[in-house]
Design a protein around this motif. Structure first.
Motif, PDB file in Angstrom:
ATOM      1  N   ILE A   9       0.852  -1.192   0.000  1.00  0.00           N
ATOM      2  CA  ILE A   9       0.000   0.000   0.000  1.00  0.00           C
ATOM      3  C   ILE A   9       0.884   1.236   0.000  1.00  0.00           C
ATOM      4  CG2 ILE A   9      -1.797   1.251   1.252  1.00  0.00           C
ATOM      5  CD1 ILE A   9      -2.683  -1.419   2.420  1.00  0.00           C
ATOM      6  N   GLY A  10       0.647   2.110  -0.969  1.00  0.00           N
ATOM      7  CA  GLY A  10       1.456   3.307  -1.098  1.00  0.00           C
ATOM      8  C   GLY A  10       0.972   4.435  -0.201  1.00  0.00           C
ATOM      9  N   PRO A  11       1.721   5.532  -0.141  1.00  0.00           N
ATOM     10  CA  PRO A  11       1.316   6.691   0.655  1.00  0.00           C
ATOM     11  C   PRO A  11      -0.024   7.249   0.176  1.00  0.00           C
ATOM     12  CG  PRO A  11       3.609   6.867  -0.052  1.00  0.00           C
ATOM     13  CD  PRO A  11       3.023   5.730  -0.816  1.00  0.00           C
ATOM     14  N   ASP A  12      -0.817   7.757   1.128  1.00  0.00           N
ATOM     15  CA  ASP A  12      -2.113   8.370   0.816  1.00  0.00           C
ATOM     16  C   ASP A  12      -2.998   7.418   0.010  1.00  0.00           C
ATOM     17  OD1 ASP A  12      -1.377  10.812   2.081  1.00  0.00           O
ATOM     18  OD2 ASP A  12      -0.253  11.372   0.285  1.00  0.00           O
ATOM     19  N   SER A  13      -2.928   6.147   0.321  1.00  0.00           N
ATOM     20  CA  SER A  13      -3.711   5.132  -0.378  1.00  0.00           C
ATOM     21  C   SER A  13      -4.466   4.304   0.645  1.00  0.00           C
ATOM     22  CB  SER A  13      -2.820   4.224  -1.229  1.00  0.00           C
ATOM     23  OG  SER A  13      -2.086   4.977  -2.177  1.00  0.00           O
ATOM     24  N   LEU A  14      -5.485   3.597   0.187  1.00  0.00           N
ATOM     25  CA  LEU A  14      -6.217   2.700   1.078  1.00  0.00           C
ATOM     26  C   LEU A  14      -6.845   1.585   0.273  1.00  0.00           C
ATOM     27  CD1 LEU A  14      -9.594   3.105   0.920  1.00  0.00           C
ATOM     28  CD2 LEU A  14      -8.996   5.280   1.965  1.00  0.00           C
ATOM     29  N   VAL A  15      -7.117   0.484   0.972  1.00  0.00           N
ATOM     30  CA  VAL A  15      -7.793  -0.648   0.353  1.00  0.00           C
ATOM     31  C   VAL A  15      -8.757  -1.238   1.372  1.00  0.00           C
ATOM     32  CG1 VAL A  15      -6.032  -2.333   1.043  1.00  0.00           C
ATOM     33  CG2 VAL A  15      -7.491  -2.806  -0.930  1.00  0.00           C
ATOM     34  N   GLU A  16      -9.915  -1.669   0.903  1.00  0.00           N
ATOM     35  CA  GLU A  16     -10.890  -2.351   1.751  1.00  0.00           C
ATOM     36  C   GLU A  16     -11.128  -3.739   1.192  1.00  0.00           C
ATOM     37  OE1 GLU A  16     -15.378  -1.791   3.634  1.00  0.00           O
ATOM     38  OE2 GLU A  16     -14.498  -0.210   2.394  1.00  0.00           O
ATOM     39  N   LEU A  17     -11.008  -4.735   2.064  1.00  0.00           N
ATOM     40  CA  LEU A  17     -11.172  -6.127   1.683  1.00  0.00           C
ATOM     41  C   LEU A  17     -12.346  -6.734   2.447  1.00  0.00           C
ATOM     42  CD1 LEU A  17      -7.433  -7.279   2.006  1.00  0.00           C
ATOM     43  CD2 LEU A  17      -8.562  -6.371  -0.046  1.00  0.00           C
ATOM     44  N   SER A  18     -13.033  -7.681   1.819  1.00  0.00           N
ATOM     45  CA  SER A  18     -14.076  -8.431   2.511  1.00  0.00           C
ATOM     46  C   SER A  18     -13.728  -9.908   2.463  1.00  0.00           C
ATOM     47  CB  SER A  18     -15.447  -8.185   1.879  1.00  0.00           C
ATOM     48  OG  SER A  18     -15.500  -8.730   0.570  1.00  0.00           O
ATOM     49  N   ALA A  19     -14.040 -10.604   3.550  1.00  0.00           N
ATOM     50  CA  ALA A  19     -13.801 -12.038   3.655  1.00  0.00           C
ATOM     51  C   ALA A  19     -14.865 -12.608   4.587  1.00  0.00           C
ATOM     52  CB  ALA A  19     -12.400 -12.315   4.186  1.00  0.00           C
ATOM     53  N   GLU A  20     -14.824 -13.906   4.807  1.00  0.00           N
ATOM     54  CA  GLU A  20     -15.815 -14.526   5.681  1.00  0.00           C
ATOM     55  C   GLU A  20     -15.770 -13.942   7.084  1.00  0.00           C
ATOM     56  OE1 GLU A  20     -15.471 -18.737   5.717  1.00  0.00           O
ATOM     57  OE2 GLU A  20     -16.115 -18.983   3.628  1.00  0.00           O
ATOM     58  N   ARG A  21     -14.605 -13.527   7.518  1.00  0.00           N
ATOM     59  CA  ARG A  21     -14.459 -12.978   8.869  1.00  0.00           C
ATOM     60  C   ARG A  21     -14.842 -11.508   8.957  1.00  0.00           C
ATOM     61  NH1 ARG A  21      -8.561 -15.323  10.426  1.00  0.00           N
ATOM     62  NH2 ARG A  21      -8.447 -15.834   8.205  1.00  0.00           N
TER      63      ARG A  21
END
Length: 296
Positions: free
Chosen positions: A61-73
């Protein structure tokens, strides 16, 4: 006959092993903003919304970046620059939620409730510097905000989101901040923390804005949950610089202490815990701090 039994036994063993073996969990990219890459044999490849990632995948993940992940948990959002293994993120999700306890829920509940007059008064020193007409809300704008908040209180999040987004599009730049804040709130209530943070971090409300305290509490906690503890402290400091003993100061000092401790700044964390405790030793939070930390 012996050969046939042996084959049946082998098949049973394979089936039992397959059932007992832990199933690898995949994560789906629900939202991405900025530069987020996954390591492949050919090198680092940018991820897109909808991509499936194996739990042994490595993300960068780079600066000023974001990611959202979904999983069973559940869903996880990461905003701190760095390199991560998906399985570790999924494993640590519960620990980050436990760290915040019910504070996130309380922060969202505050937003839907009527604004506390004391919070506004506590910011009065800086507010005096603003021209009087900066506080003049047009009736239509206030009505739209109240309609949207009523929808939130009723759990009609999709309807509230549509209203706030339409209002933001129609209103002038000066009024867009309020609607932008409530768009971020609604995304958070929907559990879409990536989109919530993208909206909230784009705002820069001054302390005299009605939603300033709520913005600090919600944005700071979302940053903590997404591992950006240092950035969360910066958000909390904005409140404490204006109102170090204000109505929400004990909570903000406590959240600051938690963030500092997670960053490894134990002396600073200890000082922040003491400041939080001394503001109200007899409050529920004050007693909690006393039972867990050395505050004498």
């Amino acid at each position: 006959m012996t050969h046939r039994v042996s084959r049946r036994w082998l098949a049973a063993v394979l089936i039992t092993t397959a059932v007992m073996a832990p199933r690898a969990e995949e994560a789906v990219v629900e939202f991405v903003d900025g530069t987020v890459e996954v390591q492949e044999d050919s090198g680092w490849i940018e991820v897109d919304i909808g991509d499936s990632l194996a739990e042994d995948s490595t993300l960068r993940i780079g600066p000023d970046s974001l990611v959202e992940l979904s999983a069973e948990r559940g869903r996880i959002t990461i905003t701190a620059p760095g390199t991560y293994v998906v399985a570790d993120l999924l494993q640590d999700r519960g620990e980050r939620r436990a760290l915040l306890g019910g504070f996130m829920k309380n922060a969202l509940a505050r937003v839907v409730a009527e604004p506390a007059a004391e919070d506004t008064v506590s910011m009065g020193v800086r507010a005096a510097e603003v021209e009087e007409d900066a506080f003049d809300w047009m009736d239509e704008e206030e009505d739209l905000l109240n309609q949207g908040k009523d929808l939130l209180a009723d759990g009609l999040y999709a309807e509230a989101l549509d209203l706030f987004m339409e209002a933001e599009e129609l209103w002038g730049m000066e009024e867009q901040g309020s609607f932008g804040f409530y768009i971020g709130v609604t995304y958070a209530m929907l559990g879409e923390n990536g989109r919530a943070l993208q909206k909230l971090l784009a705002l820069d409300p001054p302390p005299w804005e009605d939603y300033f305290t709520d913005w600090v509490l919600l944005t700071g906690q979302l940053l903590m949950e997404s591992l950006s503890y240092e950035r969360a402290v910066q958000i909390f400091q904005r409140y404490l610089e204006e109102s170090p003993a204000g109505p929400s100061a004990q909570t903000v000092w406590y959240l600051t202490a938690l963030s500092q401790r997670e960053e490894g700044h134990r002396d600073a964390a200890a000082d922040s815990f003491r400041r939080a405790y001394r503001l109200d030793p007899n409050s529920e939070l004050g007693r909690k701090i006393a039972s867990e930390e050395s505050v004498r």
